[in-house]
Design an enzyme around this catalytic site. Sequence first.
Site, short mmCIF file in Angstrom:
data_model
loop_
_atom_site.label_atom_id
_atom_site.label_comp_id
_atom_site.label_asym_id
_atom_site.label_seq_id
_atom_site.Cartn_x
_atom_site.Cartn_y
_atom_site.Cartn_z
N ASP A 18 0.85 -1.19 0.00
CA ASP A 18 0.00 0.00 0.00
C ASP A 18 0.89 1.24 0.00
O ASP A 18 1.81 1.36 0.80
CB ASP A 18 -0.89 -0.01 1.25
CG ASP A 18 -1.99 1.04 1.19
OD1 ASP A 18 -3.17 0.66 1.23
OD2 ASP A 18 -1.66 2.24 1.11
N ASP A 114 -4.04 2.37 -5.11
CA ASP A 114 -2.71 2.36 -4.49
C ASP A 114 -2.39 1.11 -3.70
O ASP A 114 -1.50 1.13 -2.86
CB ASP A 114 -2.51 3.62 -3.65
CG ASP A 114 -3.02 3.47 -2.23
OD1 ASP A 114 -4.02 2.75 -2.03
OD2 ASP A 114 -2.41 4.05 -1.32
N GLU A 115 -3.11 0.02 -3.94
CA GLU A 115 -2.74 -1.19 -3.21
C GLU A 115 -2.87 -2.44 -4.06
O GLU A 115 -3.60 -2.46 -5.04
CB GLU A 115 -3.55 -1.34 -1.91
CG GLU A 115 -5.02 -1.18 -2.06
CD GLU A 115 -5.77 -1.43 -0.75
OE1 GLU A 115 -5.52 -2.46 -0.09
OE2 GLU A 115 -6.62 -0.60 -0.40
P1 TTP Z 1 -5.38 5.09 1.16
O1 TTP Z 1 -4.35 4.03 0.87
O2 TTP Z 1 -6.52 4.70 2.03
O3 TTP Z 1 -4.68 6.32 1.87
P2 TTP Z 1 -3.27 6.98 1.60
O4 TTP Z 1 -2.47 6.22 0.61
O5 TTP Z 1 -3.47 8.43 1.26
O6 TTP Z 1 -2.59 6.92 3.03
P3 TTP Z 1 -1.99 5.66 3.79
O7 TTP Z 1 -0.53 5.99 3.98
O8 TTP Z 1 -2.72 5.60 5.09
O9 TTP Z 1 -2.21 4.46 2.93
O10 TTP Z 1 -5.97 5.66 -0.17
C1 TTP Z 1 -5.21 5.84 -1.36
C2 TTP Z 1 -5.61 7.11 -2.08
O11 TTP Z 1 -6.99 7.08 -2.40
C3 TTP Z 1 -5.41 8.38 -1.27
O12 TTP Z 1 -4.09 8.91 -1.39
C4 TTP Z 1 -6.46 9.29 -1.80
C5 TTP Z 1 -7.57 8.37 -2.27
N1 TTP Z 1 -8.69 8.38 -1.29
C6 TTP Z 1 -9.73 9.26 -1.49
O13 TTP Z 1 -9.75 10.01 -2.46
N2 TTP Z 1 -10.76 9.28 -0.56
C7 TTP Z 1 -10.77 8.47 0.54
O14 TTP Z 1 -11.70 8.54 1.37
C8 TTP Z 1 -9.67 7.56 0.73
C9 TTP Z 1 -9.64 6.65 1.94
C10 TTP Z 1 -8.66 7.55 -0.21
MG MG Z 2 -2.26 4.15 0.76
#
Ligand code: TTP
Ligand code: MG
Length: 409
Positions: A18, A114-115
Site C-alpha cells: 500500500d 494504491d494497493e
Molecule cells: P489510502 O491508501 O486509504 O490512503 P493513503 O495512501 O493516502 O494513506 P496511507 O498511507 O494511510 O495508505 O488511499 C489511497 C488514495 O486514495 C489516497 O491517497 C487518496 C484516495 N482516497 C480518497 O480520495 N478518498 C478516501 O476517502 C480515501 C480513503 C482515499
Molecule cells: Mg495508501
Amino acid sequence: MSLTSSPVTTFRSILHVDLDAFFASVEQKDHPEYRGRPVVIGADPQSGRGVVSTASYEARKFGIHSAMPITTAYRLCPHALYLPPRMGRYQELSHQVMEVLEGYSPLVEQVGIDEAFLDCTGTEALLGSAPRLARSLKEEVFHKTGLTISVGGAGNKFTAKVASDMNKPDGLTLCEPGKEREFLAPLPVEKLWGAGEKTVRKIHSFGVRTIGEFALLSPEWLRMEMGEGAVKLWMLANGVDDRPVEEEGRRKSISEETTFLRDQSEDEVVEQALFRIADTLSRKMRKLQIKGRTVTLKVRLEGFVTFTRSRTLREPIHDTRTIRHITREIYRSFSRGSRRIRLVGIALSNLRFPDESPPEQLTLFSEGGRREKEREEGLDRVLDNLKERFGERVTRATFLESSGHPPEE
Ligand code: TTP
Ligand code: MG
C-alpha cells in the site's frame, strides 16, 4: 523412489503493498518545495463543500484524514497547502508501481489505485526469502517512482493487509506463515475485515475487545447471536482466510464525471462539461484500447436524485465526436424540469478489449462512412498526442459540429 508424498501443509506467501499517503506523496515528489509541509488533497476549502481525499503525514498530525469535510480540515490547519487532485498523474504513477510489482510475482491483484496483493508462493525460491523479496520490492518502487510503500506479508490476504498497515509509512511487517492467529490476537476487533460499527458494538457487548478474545468464542454460539457473517469474522480471527490472490477481472464499464462547484441550471454550462468529460473519457479509452457499445449519461440533480439514460450502438466506439454527439442528444431529451444539476457523468459499457476485437466489419459502413471513421480516428490520434505534449488546452472545437455517427440498434 516413492510416488506418494508425505502430508505436509504448504503455506502460501502473500504480500500486501500500500502506497503511503498516495496523492499527497505524489505532490510532494513532483514539487520538492512541498516536502516536509502539511499537504491536503481534495476539495477547495474556499468552496465550502467537498471532502479531503488524503493528507500528508505532516497534515495528519493536525488530525486531518481522508473523507473529512474540507472545511473541518481548514479549521484544524489553515496554513496547510490545499491542492486539487490530479488523477491522471496518480493513475500514471499507480501504473508504474504495479509494473514493478509484476516483476515479483506472476499473480498480482490490484485493489484500488494504491494497493495490491502478490502471491509470492514459490517465487521466493527464485527471488529470495520473504523479507529479502519485500525489501528489494520497496527499494525498486522507490528507485523507479520516488514513492514509499508499506508492505505486509503473511500466509493469507487478510493478515497481510493488516500487517501492511501496522508500520506506516515506509513500513515492512511480516507475519510468519502459519502464525497468523498469534499475530492477530493482540489487535482490536475493529481491524477485522468487514466488521462495521454495529458489529463491533455487538462484539464489545460480549466484553470482547481483541481479535484473540474473539477467536476463543464458540462459532455455533456466535452464529446464533449474530448470524453467519460473524462466523466468517471468527475464521479471520483464527487466521483462516482462503481467498486466492486473483488477477483483476475485466472491468464492466469505464466512466468519468464532474461535480459542479455550484448546482447548475444553465444547459450550456452542463453541455460544456459533458464535452470535456467525453474528451477525457474517450482519450482514456483510446489509451487502454477499449471500445464500448453502450453510452450512458448520468445526471445527479440537487438533493442527490440520480438519473441514468443509455443508448446502445451496433458498433463499439471510442472516438470523441461520437461520444459527444450521443451524450448531447441524450442530455437534450432528458427533462429535469426546473431542478438544478449537481453532477454529470458519462460511462461506456458493453466493452470490447483489444485482444477481442473481431476483424473490422466493413460491410456495416459504406465506403464514405469508413473514410469518415478513419479520418475521425486519425484526428483523435493527433489530438491525443498534442494533449500529451501541450496539455488540456488543445481543443478540437472546429471539428465539433460535423454530423453522423454509427447506426444505433
Ligand atoms: P489510502 O491508501 O486509504 O490512503 P493513503 O495512501 O493516502 O494513506 P496511507 O498511507 O494511510 O495508505 O488511499 C489511497 C488514495 O486514495 C489516497 O491517497 C487518496 C484516495 N482516497 C480518497 O480520495 N478518498 C478516501 O476517502 C480515501 C480513503 C482515499
Ligand atoms: Mg495508501
